[in-house]
Design a protein around this motif. Structure first.
Motif, short mmCIF file in Angstrom:
data_model
loop_
_atom_site.label_atom_id
_atom_site.label_comp_id
_atom_site.label_asym_id
_atom_site.label_seq_id
_atom_site.Cartn_x
_atom_site.Cartn_y
_atom_site.Cartn_z
N SER A 67 0.81 -1.22 0.00
CA SER A 67 0.00 0.00 0.00
C SER A 67 0.85 1.27 0.00
O SER A 67 0.33 2.37 -0.21
N GLY A 68 2.16 1.15 0.22
CA GLY A 68 3.05 2.31 0.25
C GLY A 68 3.44 2.76 -1.14
O GLY A 68 3.00 2.19 -2.15
N GLY A 69 4.29 3.78 -1.19
CA GLY A 69 4.68 4.34 -2.48
C GLY A 69 5.39 3.34 -3.37
O GLY A 69 5.03 3.16 -4.54
N VAL A 70 6.41 2.65 -2.84
CA VAL A 70 7.15 1.68 -3.65
C VAL A 70 6.30 0.45 -3.92
O VAL A 70 6.22 -0.04 -5.06
N ILE A 129 0.74 -8.20 0.02
CA ILE A 129 0.58 -8.29 1.47
C ILE A 129 0.44 -6.86 1.99
O ILE A 129 1.32 -6.03 1.74
N VAL A 130 -0.64 -6.58 2.72
CA VAL A 130 -0.91 -5.22 3.20
C VAL A 130 -1.44 -5.25 4.62
O VAL A 130 -1.82 -6.30 5.15
N GLY A 131 -1.48 -4.07 5.23
CA GLY A 131 -2.09 -3.93 6.54
C GLY A 131 -3.59 -3.99 6.44
O GLY A 131 -4.18 -3.76 5.37
N PRO A 132 -4.27 -4.30 7.55
CA PRO A 132 -5.73 -4.40 7.55
C PRO A 132 -6.39 -3.11 7.08
O PRO A 132 -5.94 -2.01 7.41
N GLY A 133 -7.45 -3.25 6.29
CA GLY A 133 -8.20 -2.10 5.82
C GLY A 133 -7.75 -1.55 4.49
O GLY A 133 -8.40 -0.66 3.94
N LYS A 134 -6.64 -2.05 3.97
CA LYS A 134 -6.11 -1.52 2.71
C LYS A 134 -6.25 -2.53 1.56
O LYS A 134 -5.77 -2.28 0.46
N GLU A 135 -6.90 -3.63 1.84
CA GLU A 135 -6.97 -4.70 0.86
C GLU A 135 -7.65 -4.28 -0.45
O GLU A 135 -7.14 -4.54 -1.54
N VAL A 179 -3.39 -10.38 0.66
CA VAL A 179 -3.32 -11.08 1.94
C VAL A 179 -3.01 -10.05 3.03
O VAL A 179 -2.14 -9.20 2.86
N SER A 180 -3.75 -10.13 4.14
CA SER A 180 -3.47 -9.25 5.27
C SER A 180 -2.21 -9.72 5.99
O SER A 180 -2.00 -10.92 6.19
N ALA A 218 2.45 8.11 9.86
CA ALA A 218 1.31 7.36 10.38
C ALA A 218 0.87 6.24 9.44
O ALA A 218 0.21 5.29 9.86
N LYS A 219 1.20 6.34 8.15
CA LYS A 219 0.95 5.28 7.16
C LYS A 219 -0.53 4.93 7.00
O LYS A 219 -0.86 3.78 6.68
N GLN A 220 -1.40 5.90 7.17
CA GLN A 220 -2.83 5.64 7.00
C GLN A 220 -3.30 6.06 5.61
O GLN A 220 -4.33 6.73 5.47
N PHE A 221 -2.57 5.68 4.60
CA PHE A 221 -2.91 6.08 3.23
C PHE A 221 -2.39 5.04 2.26
O PHE A 221 -1.56 4.20 2.61
N VAL A 222 -2.85 5.14 1.03
CA VAL A 222 -2.37 4.28 -0.06
C VAL A 222 -1.86 5.19 -1.17
O VAL A 222 -2.59 6.06 -1.65
#
Length: 361
Positions: free
Chosen positions: A191-194, A212-218, A230-231, A345-349
């Protein structure tokens, strides 16, 4: 220099290693003059990256640390203070140095942020703008003319600033791992930039990306082109990936997380698979079971930045419409502390972008 260029500019200046207080917004920074073979650009947008934070925090080591990661370069640690950070820069050429055609003035360019200290393709001696010289968290910057690339696209400057560092890093990771059409690649931190860039870059190659991502970003990552998501919080990562691929093998792991999941990622790879990494946001020191490495005949690749050819291929993908800009937020340069706080905070995609205040007026 162009008479229309001011003598002073606004910039965010890194004054030393430490907290956000080490980032100072100033309105009296001298506008640099382009040297021979260089251009001056008026900056319109600059994307944020993990490297900005890690350098500020001293995560690569400091001058007082003889084992600092950053001292592998030929010149030693090229970071000095004060320094203007920022790699993902887009702007317009407003002046040129000796040896650069005046006809380049007025070009909108995307900056290849790499400082190439060799003429060949080796990256054994490479640096980057925002570290070895000033970067894009400002109103103006100078750079070698060859690093200023015109991109034939209808994207806005803000959209174009989402690609530079993250996508070059991702493209070189996939190139190091020789990802081919039809192969499957598992992307961590997707979900990050790279990571989000790698999802698109893999599709541009005709490969099949899993994430593979954090919950909520699937769902957001699936919409980018991931075959399945996959979470990272699942109790058994190996089993979850096996289920996601319906038992099909993973040829390449593109890892930006590392930490506790590292050995599971090697277990997930097929025999003779390839692992490539350009980051370790969950922890850089990992435990490696060498039996997994040698019994499966695995390849491990470290990767950082990219070559001139990687950047040119990135430009081609953009011009061909194979990549979608992912703007997660836009901030004025004067609110840089808020921007980097939100970034951490990493709350974005996707990507957060910083823009000089007068460009938002």
């Amino acid at each position: 220099m162009n008479a229309m260029v001011p003598k002073k500019m606004r910039a965010v200046v890194l004054t030393g290693h430490g907290g956000l207080d080490k980032l100072v917004y100033r309105e009296d920074v001298a506008v640099p003059a382009p040297a021979q073979g260089e251009v001056l650009i008026e900056i319109s947008a600059c994307g944020m990256n993990n490297t900005d934070v890690w350098v500020r925090q001293g995560a690569y080591g400091t001058e007082e640390d003889p084992t600092a990661v950053s001292t592998w370069r030929r010149q030693g640690n090229t970071l000095s203070f004060p320094r203007i950070q920022g790699t993902d820069t887009v702007g317009t050429i407003t002046a040129v140095g000796k040896g650069v055609p005046a006809s380049r003035i007025g070009e909108r360019v995307m900056v290849d942020f790499s400082i190439y200290n060799r003429e060949d393709d080796s990256l054994a001696d490479i640096d980057y703008m925002g570290h070895g010289r000033d970067g894009g968290y400002a109103e103006y910057m100078t750079l070698p003319a060859e690093n200023a690339h015109v991109v034939n696209t209808d994207m806005s400057d803000i959209e174009l600033a989402t690609f530079c560092c993250a996508y070059l890093t991702g493209e070189h990771m996939l190139e190091r791992a020789t990802l081919k059409a039809g192969e499957r690649v598992l992307v961590t931190g997707a979900s990050g930039g790279v990571g989000s860039g790698i999802i698109q870059l893999a599709r541009a190659r005709g490969a099949i990306p899993y994430a593979i991502v954090g919950p909520g970003k699937e769902e957001a990552v699936r919409a980018l082109g991931a075959e399945a998501v996959v979470s990272r919080d699942v109790p058994d990562l190996v089993a979850a990936v096996h289920q996601a691929t319906k038992g099909a093998p993973i040829d390449v792991v593109a890892d930006l997380v590392a930490g506790p999941m590292f050995n599971d990622l090697l277990r997930i790879l097929r025999p003779e698979g390839r692992y490539t990494t350009a980051g370790a946001i969950a922890g850089p020191v990992v435990q490696l079971d060498l039996r997994t490495l040698y019994l499966k005949h695995l390849q491990l690749h470290g990767s950082s930045q990219g070559r001139r050819s990687d950047f040119k291929r990135l430009v081609r993908y953009i011009e061909e419409g194979k990549l979608k800009p992912l703007v997660a937020g836009v901030y004025p340069l004067s609110e840089f502390h808020r921007a980097q706080t939100d970034f951490m905070a990493k709350q974005f995609v996707g990507k957060l972008i910083v823009v000089p205040d007068r460009k938002l007026a």
